[in-house]
Design a protein around this motif. Structure first.
Motif, PDB file in Angstrom:
ATOM      1  N   ASP A 175       0.823  -1.223   0.000  1.00 19.00           N
ATOM      2  CA  ASP A 175       0.000   0.000   0.000  1.00 19.00           C
ATOM      3  C   ASP A 175       0.853   1.268   0.000  1.00 19.00           C
ATOM      4  O   ASP A 175       0.586   2.207  -0.740  1.00 19.00           O
ATOM      5  N   TYR A 176       1.868   1.282   0.882  1.00 18.64           N
ATOM      6  CA  TYR A 176       2.770   2.441   0.958  1.00 18.64           C
ATOM      7  C   TYR A 176       4.203   1.956   0.953  1.00 18.64           C
ATOM      8  O   TYR A 176       4.526   0.987   1.627  1.00 18.64           O
ATOM      9  N   HIS A 184       1.663   7.747  -7.224  1.00 16.80           N
ATOM     10  CA  HIS A 184       0.680   6.672  -7.063  1.00 16.80           C
ATOM     11  C   HIS A 184       0.805   5.726  -8.257  1.00 16.80           C
ATOM     12  O   HIS A 184       0.495   6.095  -9.384  1.00 16.80           O
ATOM     13  N   THR A 234      -0.243   1.626  -5.224  1.00 11.86           N
ATOM     14  CA  THR A 234       0.808   1.811  -4.215  1.00 11.86           C
ATOM     15  C   THR A 234       1.217   3.278  -4.172  1.00 11.86           C
ATOM     16  O   THR A 234       1.464   3.873  -5.225  1.00 11.86           O
ATOM     17  N   TRP A 235       1.325   3.831  -2.963  1.00 12.34           N
ATOM     18  CA  TRP A 235       1.816   5.199  -2.808  1.00 12.34           C
ATOM     19  C   TRP A 235       3.291   5.161  -2.475  1.00 12.34           C
ATOM     20  O   TRP A 235       3.697   4.508  -1.523  1.00 12.34           O
ATOM     21  N   VAL A 293       6.084   7.292  -1.063  1.00 12.81           N
ATOM     22  CA  VAL A 293       6.082   8.533  -0.265  1.00 12.81           C
ATOM     23  C   VAL A 293       7.308   8.606   0.653  1.00 12.81           C
ATOM     24  O   VAL A 293       8.118   7.690   0.701  1.00 12.81           O
ATOM     25  N   LYS A 326       6.013   9.192   6.530  1.00 17.95           N
ATOM     26  CA  LYS A 326       4.559   9.066   6.345  1.00 17.95           C
ATOM     27  C   LYS A 326       4.099   7.613   6.519  1.00 17.95           C
ATOM     28  O   LYS A 326       2.910   7.330   6.504  1.00 17.95           O
ATOM     29  N   ILE A 327       5.070   6.680   6.663  1.00 18.30           N
ATOM     30  CA  ILE A 327       4.690   5.275   6.762  1.00 18.30           C
ATOM     31  C   ILE A 327       4.790   4.845   8.219  1.00 18.30           C
ATOM     32  O   ILE A 327       5.808   5.052   8.872  1.00 18.30           O
TER      33      ILE A 327
END
Ligand code: ADP
Ligand code: ASP
Ligand code: MG
Length: 414
Positions: free
Chosen positions: A193-194, A227, A238-239, A241, A245-246
């Motif tokens: 996801d991230y 993204h 999936t971001w 970043v 932020k994770i």
């Protein structure tokens, strides 16, 4: 009104029908009130076809002419796409790299973007156009066309998003995001996801071609959240970043493989000061990059030197090293092109020991011989025989339980 950059890869624009479907998707976003910049790759297989034609004429193609040739692939897709948008009753304009003002250095086939002019794009956006930009290409100060290296349309998209301060940068492709390993190799691969820029940089440099490495480093430098998502579904992808932020850092977040390298060994090299320079200087003078290097100690003042180069440089490297071996009185030069580099990547490795040894245990359990090893803060790579690629990737994926949402504290090697 948001400014959105969307990039669609080769398989996403691989046929007229697919181009029309992408146009429909982009128009919908435009009708929601967004300013749209669309970056396109060449239609699937086209860049390979063009490079194949170049090689049919010149064994080592002239790089300036190769850029002139391969950049035509993207010209076709942007023109067709703009036509598809217009046919659906909306405004669009297609632009090549030099029309946009994507300036690069002069390194043909692997040029770097030096600056982007926002003016022309902004003017077209103000007139309500869907601005369609040819990915992968730029122009030198002398007006020559350059390309940014394979997979370079991702870089075009991120560079435009950074230069125009876009609100979103979406990379549309044929999978639903960045997975724990290549979903084409293991169906238990899980979508992430991230992922942090640093992890993505490692994954991309070690073989995960879903995002081009220069696109990731540019995104990191200019703090562009990216993204990565599917052209064919609406699911969140999936971001990519900033690490802060994770919330959780996984021990191992991905497994990659790269078949781009070849191994070279120079046997029985006199173990003296200056020998490494004598070997590697002519190699670097020829513009050949060396990756992993291992030097063994031997009795009797002789040593073996083993390293990897890109397979595409293998023949040239062997030719150069044949001469070097004679000069330094080494015994012989041997090489192997059927190798693969398999790597595990994860920021959690910074604070945990034992990940590398677990990886070696798994290789041993599968009876796979490790030829070379290299580690960094957040990755461990091994070079093994190419025929074991799938076995190694799957065994590591299972052992580190990457198909599950949460990693167990104990890694299963039995
Ligand atoms: P595009 O043409 O859209 O740029 P690419 O072929 O360059 O697409 O990249 C997408 C492909 O990357 C996928 O089809 C997949 O096989 C491959 N791939 C390799 N590693 C990964 C990974 N870890 N996650 C997702 N895809 C991956
Ligand atoms: N068409 C180019 C390539 O195949 C660039 C890209 O697709 O990103 O490498
Ligand atoms: Mg790509």
């Amino acid at each position: 009104m948001a400014l959105i950059v969307q990039k669609f890869g080769g398989t996403s624009v691989g046929s007229i029908e697919k181009i029309q479907a992408v146009a429909k998707r982009v128009i919908e976003k435009h009708l929601e009130g967004n300013r749209m910049i669309v970056v396109l790759s060449a239609m699937a297989g086209e860049t390979d076809r063009l490079i194949g034609m170049a090689h049919a004429i010149q064994r080592v193609p002239d790089l300036r002419e190769q850029d002139m040739l391969v950049s035509s692939g993207e010209q076709v897709s942007v023109a067709l796409f703009a036509m598809a948008v217009k046919a659906a009753g909306h405004k669009a304009v297609s632009l090549l790299g030099d029309q946009v003002g994507i300036h690069t250095d002069q390194k043909h086939t692997c040029a770097r973007i030096t600056s982007i002019d926002a003016e022309r794009i902004n003017a077209y956006l103000d007139q309500g156009n869907i601005v369609t930009v040819a990915g992968f290409q730029g122009v030198t100060d002398y007006g020559d066309i350059t390309t940014l290296g394979r997979g370079g349309s991702d870089t075009t998209a991120v560079a435009l998003a950074a230069a125009l301060q876009a609100d979103a940068c979406e990379i549309f492709t044929d999978v639903e995001g960045v997975f724990t390993t290549d979903p084409g190799v293991y169906n238990k691969a899980r979508k992430i996801d991230y992922i942090s820029y640093d992890e993505m940089l490692e994954l991309a440099s070690l073989g995960a071609k879903v995002l081009d490495i220069r696109a990731v480093s540019m995104a990191k430098r200019f703090k562009v959240p990216v993204h990565v998502r599917s052209t064919f579904t609406n699911t969140t992808g999936t971001w990519v970043v900033d690490e802060e932020k994770i919330m959780e850092s996984l021990l191992v977040s991905g497994i990659t493989y790269s078949k781009k390298e070849a191994r070279i060994t120079i046997k029985k090299v006199p173990d003296q000061p200056g020998i490494a320079a004598k070997i590697f200087l002519p190699i670097s003078d020829a513009g050949i990059m060396v990756d992993m290097i291992i030097q063994n100690t031997h009795d009797g003042g002789l040593t073996d030197m083993t390293f990897t180069v890109l397979r595409s440089d293998y023949d040239r490297a062997m030719e150069i090293l044949g001469k070097v071996a004679q000069d330094i009185r080494a015994e012989e030069v041997t090489g192997d092109q059927e190798i693969v580099k398999v790597s595990i990547v994860g920021v959690g490795m910074r604070n945990h020991s034992g990940i590398a040894s677990t990886m070696f245990q798994i290789m041993s359990k599968e009876g796979i011989n490790i030829m070379m090893i290299s580690t960094s803060e957040i990755k461990v790579s091994v070079v093994i025989a190419e025929k074991y690629t799938e076995l190694a990737v799957r065994a590591l994926h299972d052992a580190f339980a990457l198909d599950k949402d949460n990693l167990p504290l104990e890694v299963d090697v039995d």
